[in-house]
Design a protein around this motif. Structure first.
Motif, PDB file in Angstrom:
ATOM      1  N   PHE A  20     132.733  63.396  88.011  1.00  0.00           N
ATOM      2  CA  PHE A  20     132.256  64.381  87.184  1.00  0.00           C
ATOM      3  C   PHE A  20     132.440  65.704  87.504  1.00  0.00           C
ATOM      4  N   GLU A  21     132.772  66.774  86.894  1.00  0.00           N
ATOM      5  CA  GLU A  21     132.674  68.225  87.353  1.00  0.00           C
ATOM      6  C   GLU A  21     131.628  68.929  86.538  1.00  0.00           C
ATOM      7  N   LEU A  22     130.657  69.755  87.138  1.00  0.00           N
ATOM      8  CA  LEU A  22     129.825  70.475  86.375  1.00  0.00           C
ATOM      9  C   LEU A  22     130.003  71.644  86.679  1.00  0.00           C
ATOM     10  N   GLY A  23     129.465  72.715  85.843  1.00  0.00           N
ATOM     11  CA  GLY A  23     129.239  73.985  86.347  1.00  0.00           C
ATOM     12  C   GLY A  23     127.680  74.231  85.937  1.00  0.00           C
ATOM     13  N   VAL A  24     127.149  75.036  86.863  1.00  0.00           N
ATOM     14  CA  VAL A  24     125.783  75.347  86.630  1.00  0.00           C
ATOM     15  C   VAL A  24     125.610  76.699  86.178  1.00  0.00           C
ATOM     16  N   ASN A  25     124.602  77.087  85.423  1.00  0.00           N
ATOM     17  CA  ASN A  25     124.659  78.358  85.081  1.00  0.00           C
ATOM     18  C   ASN A  25     123.097  78.728  85.620  1.00  0.00           C
ATOM     19  N   GLY A  26     122.998  80.046  85.909  1.00  0.00           N
ATOM     20  CA  GLY A  26     121.727  80.814  86.581  1.00  0.00           C
ATOM     21  C   GLY A  26     121.580  80.617  87.904  1.00  0.00           C
ATOM     22  N   LEU A  27     122.560  79.794  88.822  1.00  0.00           N
ATOM     23  CA  LEU A  27     122.708  79.794  90.322  1.00  0.00           C
ATOM     24  C   LEU A  27     123.214  81.258  90.940  1.00  0.00           C
ATOM     25  N   THR A  28     122.304  81.794  91.880  1.00  0.00           N
ATOM     26  CA  THR A  28     123.041  82.868  92.318  1.00  0.00           C
ATOM     27  C   THR A  28     122.645  82.801  94.156  1.00  0.00           C
ATOM     28  N   CYS A  29     122.098  81.790  94.428  1.00  0.00           N
ATOM     29  CA  CYS A  29     121.977  81.839  95.965  1.00  0.00           C
ATOM     30  C   CYS A  29     122.399  80.149  96.542  1.00  0.00           C
ATOM     31  N   SER A  30     122.460  80.184  97.769  1.00  0.00           N
ATOM     32  CA  SER A  30     122.935  78.950  98.537  1.00  0.00           C
ATOM     33  C   SER A  30     121.707  77.943  98.179  1.00  0.00           C
ATOM     34  N   GLN A  31     120.372  78.589  98.446  1.00  0.00           N
ATOM     35  CA  GLN A  31     119.313  77.583  98.314  1.00  0.00           C
ATOM     36  C   GLN A  31     119.395  76.914  96.987  1.00  0.00           C
ATOM     37  N   CYS A  32     119.562  77.898  95.825  1.00  0.00           N
ATOM     38  CA  CYS A  32     119.477  77.220  94.549  1.00  0.00           C
ATOM     39  C   CYS A  32     120.547  76.279  94.203  1.00  0.00           C
ATOM     40  N   SER A  33     121.778  76.246  94.905  1.00  0.00           N
ATOM     41  CA  SER A  33     122.664  75.537  94.910  1.00  0.00           C
ATOM     42  C   SER A  33     122.208  74.024  95.472  1.00  0.00           C
ATOM     43  N   ARG A  34     121.363  74.328  96.552  1.00  0.00           N
ATOM     44  CA  ARG A  34     121.020  73.266  97.409  1.00  0.00           C
ATOM     45  C   ARG A  34     120.022  72.487  96.718  1.00  0.00           C
ATOM     46  N   ASN A  35     119.194  73.213  95.837  1.00  0.00           N
ATOM     47  CA  ASN A  35     118.154  72.524  94.676  1.00  0.00           C
ATOM     48  C   ASN A  35     118.996  71.505  94.085  1.00  0.00           C
ATOM     49  N   VAL A  36     119.980  72.024  93.161  1.00  0.00           N
ATOM     50  CA  VAL A  36     120.815  71.318  92.306  1.00  0.00           C
ATOM     51  C   VAL A  36     121.322  70.071  92.652  1.00  0.00           C
ATOM     52  N   GLU A  37     121.760  70.194  93.987  1.00  0.00           N
ATOM     53  CA  GLU A  37     122.511  69.242  94.578  1.00  0.00           C
ATOM     54  C   GLU A  37     121.441  68.041  95.085  1.00  0.00           C
ATOM     55  N   MET A  38     120.245  68.500  95.528  1.00  0.00           N
ATOM     56  CA  MET A  38     119.201  67.521  95.940  1.00  0.00           C
ATOM     57  C   MET A  38     118.872  66.694  94.825  1.00  0.00           C
ATOM     58  N   SER A  39     118.481  67.657  93.617  1.00  0.00           N
ATOM     59  CA  SER A  39     118.058  66.986  92.343  1.00  0.00           C
ATOM     60  C   SER A  39     118.953  65.831  92.092  1.00  0.00           C
ATOM     61  N   LEU A  40     120.396  66.163  92.068  1.00  0.00           N
ATOM     62  CA  LEU A  40     121.352  65.397  91.572  1.00  0.00           C
ATOM     63  C   LEU A  40     121.395  63.874  92.536  1.00  0.00           C
ATOM     64  N   ARG A  41     121.204  64.283  93.773  1.00  0.00           N
ATOM     65  CA  ARG A  41     121.355  63.072  94.624  1.00  0.00           C
ATOM     66  C   ARG A  41     120.244  62.094  94.500  1.00  0.00           C
ATOM     67  N   LYS A  42     119.088  62.446  93.667  1.00  0.00           N
ATOM     68  CA  LYS A  42     118.168  61.416  93.614  1.00  0.00           C
ATOM     69  C   LYS A  42     118.404  60.372  92.650  1.00  0.00           C
ATOM     70  N   LEU A  43     119.359  60.590  91.874  1.00  0.00           N
ATOM     71  CA  LEU A  43     119.991  59.610  90.966  1.00  0.00           C
ATOM     72  C   LEU A  43     120.496  58.287  91.569  1.00  0.00           C
ATOM     73  N   PRO A  44     120.074  57.200  91.334  1.00  0.00           N
ATOM     74  CA  PRO A  44     120.414  56.014  91.877  1.00  0.00           C
ATOM     75  C   PRO A  44     121.904  55.696  91.924  1.00  0.00           C
ATOM     76  N   PHE A  45     122.632  56.344  90.766  1.00  0.00           N
ATOM     77  CA  PHE A  45     124.161  55.902  90.596  1.00  0.00           C
ATOM     78  C   PHE A  45     125.113  56.812  91.361  1.00  0.00           C
ATOM     79  N   ILE A  46     124.396  58.049  91.870  1.00  0.00           N
ATOM     80  CA  ILE A  46     125.271  58.854  92.384  1.00  0.00           C
ATOM     81  C   ILE A  46     125.423  58.632  94.184  1.00  0.00           C
ATOM     82  N   LYS A  47     126.772  58.758  94.292  1.00  0.00           N
ATOM     83  CA  LYS A  47     127.145  58.521  95.689  1.00  0.00           C
ATOM     84  C   LYS A  47     127.033  59.616  96.730  1.00  0.00           C
ATOM     85  N   ASP A  48     127.869  60.738  95.959  1.00  0.00           N
ATOM     86  CA  ASP A  48     127.962  62.042  96.689  1.00  0.00           C
ATOM     87  C   ASP A  48     128.002  63.112  95.748  1.00  0.00           C
TER      88      ASP A  48
END
Lengths: 323, 168
Positions: free
Chosen positions: B24-52
């Motif tokens: 899957f590819e996704l674009g995220v709105n409202g992001l402006t900092c690398s920490q915010c980007s990391r927050n999105v990544e960590m939130s996605l990584r919590k899902l059990p079906f996501i590998k990377d």
């Protein structure tokens, strides 16, 4: 000095770069990610006539939902004594009668470290409008503080000096070249009731009704480095300018002497109504896109606060834990 | 006899239909900092079906890869972005498909999920197909408003189907 700050504000708004809203002193309208724990330890301090007033804070933050963040901050300092300063209310027993009046206490007095109290804070983001590299958000906040030491200034401050409650709203507009957060709120302090001791060893029940306050502020942020993002491991260098002000009413001080309660007029600056705006330039490093180190210096801009002297330093470290 | 023959042929076609999610590819709105980007990544990584998850910090985009034979929940992925405090600008899934018949507005089951194909001529999907997910949860507000009038067929189920359009 004022010209320098105006110049800085113009500079912030003119330079083409990514903006940052992770202000060292003010919360943005954005909230913590859901189920994320933030821990922030920060030091605040200033030189008071040769004595350093040191304030150590530990803050726990948690994203209850994606829109609601709650925080609790514990405060330890050598700022306050257990009781009001002995020279805050002076008694004159000469001439067969007695009178009392407020006075400005001596500065630089030694106080041992004491647990001042706890501040509780909640923020709800009720509006979000996002686009690529852009967002506008609004949030409402409420806070309450239990401070178990007395303050002898009318200016209410829920982060160190006075028990009470407050609330307000914030708006953050963030576009590539500009990040601005505007805040306005109110503080309603609780009344202090406790003993004061005079220079003769007498003890007098004292009541202080601190002034209600309206607080306001504008914060700006700017990303210095990296110029282009390529990895989470790039250390971010951000600079900030925060203007924070408050307008408050005069205190009302009452003291009981025997069966008589006296009203003591607020004749000293510490107890009079006032307003001021502080300016706090700051710098921030974000390491590995998580560990955040903040450093800021608060200086007087318009008038001054009587709760502390200047420059007022802040050094903090913060990290998120994704639960 | 003729009917039985047609049924057998249809069943053969059904059994030949194949689908697999590649990424899957996704674009995220409202992001402006690398920490915010990391927050999105960590939130996605919590899902059990996501590998990377690989985020592109500069363009506020990300690629999501999945565990083998995982039951992928697109709605939960979108919710993970909003849980991090941001919103989805676009969400596209690359599917390896074989023998899937689609037409404009038709209901089609892909990997056990009901899909409504919008703005799609009648044809059979074979090979790698990029599907863009439509609606408020999966795209910016302006784009969602444009697509909304065409998202009408609910496929008769209790839950809303996924509305998609073929990008590639």
């Amino acid at each position: 000095m004022r010209k320098i700050f105006i110049l800085l504000v113009l500079l912030f708004t003119a330079i083409a770069a990514r903006s940052q809203e992770l202000y060292p002193l003010t919360q943005p309208a954005s909230t913590l990610p859901k189920n994320t724990l933030g821990v922030k330890a920060f030091y605040e301090g200033y030189d008071e006539s040769g004595t350093m007033r040191n304030i150590f804070n530990l803050r726990l933050m948690y994203g209850l939902t994606s829109r609601l963040t709650v925080m609790a901050t514990g405060i330890l300092s050598n700022y306050h004594g257990k009781y009001l300063p002995f020279d805050f209310i002076l008694h004159d027993h000469s001439g067969g009668g007695s009178s009392a009046s407020t006075s400005t206490p001596q500065t630089g007095i030694y106080y041992p470290y004491i647990y001042d109290g706890t501040n509780f804070y909640a923020q709800y983001r009720f509006l979000s409008s996002d686009d690529q590299n852009l967002h506008f958000r609004m949030a409402a906040y409420g806070e309450a503080a239990y401070i178990n030491v007395p303050s002898h200034e009318t200016e209410p401050d829920l982060s160190l000096h006075t028990s009470g409650a407050g609330g307000g709203i914030r708006a953050t507009y963030l576009r590539k070249h500009l990040a601005v957060t505007a805040t306005t709120g109110f503080i309603i302090p609780f009344t202090y009731n406790g003993p004061t001791f005079d220079q003769y060893g007498g003890q007098y029940p004292t009541t202080i009704r601190y002034g209600n306050a309206v607080n306001y502020g504008v914060s700006l942020g700017y990303l210095l480095f990296p110029r282009h993002y390529s990895s989470y491991n790039q250390t971010n260098w951000n600079i900030y300018l925060e203007l924070m002000g408050k307008s408050y009413s005069a205190a009302k001080v009452y003291q009981q002497d025997g069966i008589v309660t006296y009203y003591l007029p607020s004749t000293i600056s510490l107890l009079k109504a006032g307003s001021y705006v502080d300016a706090a330039p700051g710098i921030q490093w974000i390491i590995r896109s998580n560990t955040r180190i903040d450093l800021s210096v608060t200086l007087p801009f318009i008038n001054r606060s009587y709760t502390h002297l200047y420059p007022f330093y802040m050094l903090g470290i913060q990290r998120y834990f994704y639960l | 006899m003729k009917r039985a023959g047609i049924t057998i042929v249809l069943c053969l076609i059904c059994s030949l239909a194949f689908a697999q999610v590649k990424k899957f590819e996704l674009g995220v709105n409202g992001l402006t900092c690398s920490q915010c980007s990391r927050n999105v990544e960590m939130s996605l990584r919590k899902l059990p079906f996501i590998k990377d998850v690989r985020m592109n910090l500069e363009h506020t985009e990300g690629e999501i890869f999945f565990k083998d034979n995982a039951d992928i929940d697109v709605q939960r992925m979108a919710r993970a972005v909003t849980d991090a405090g941001f919103s989805v600008r676009y969400m596209k899934g690359t599917y390896a498909l074989s023998g899937i018949n689609v037409s404009d507005g038709s209901c089609t089951t892909v990997l056990g999920k009901r899909f409504v194909f919008i703005n799609t001529p009648a044809h059979t999907l074979n090979g790698d197909v990029v599907l863009q997910f439509l609606g408020d949860r999966y795209m910016g507000k302006k784009d969602a408003r444009n697509w909304k009038p065409r998202m009408k067929n609910s496929c008769g189920g209790d839950t809303q189907p996924y509305y998609v359009t073929i990008v590639k």
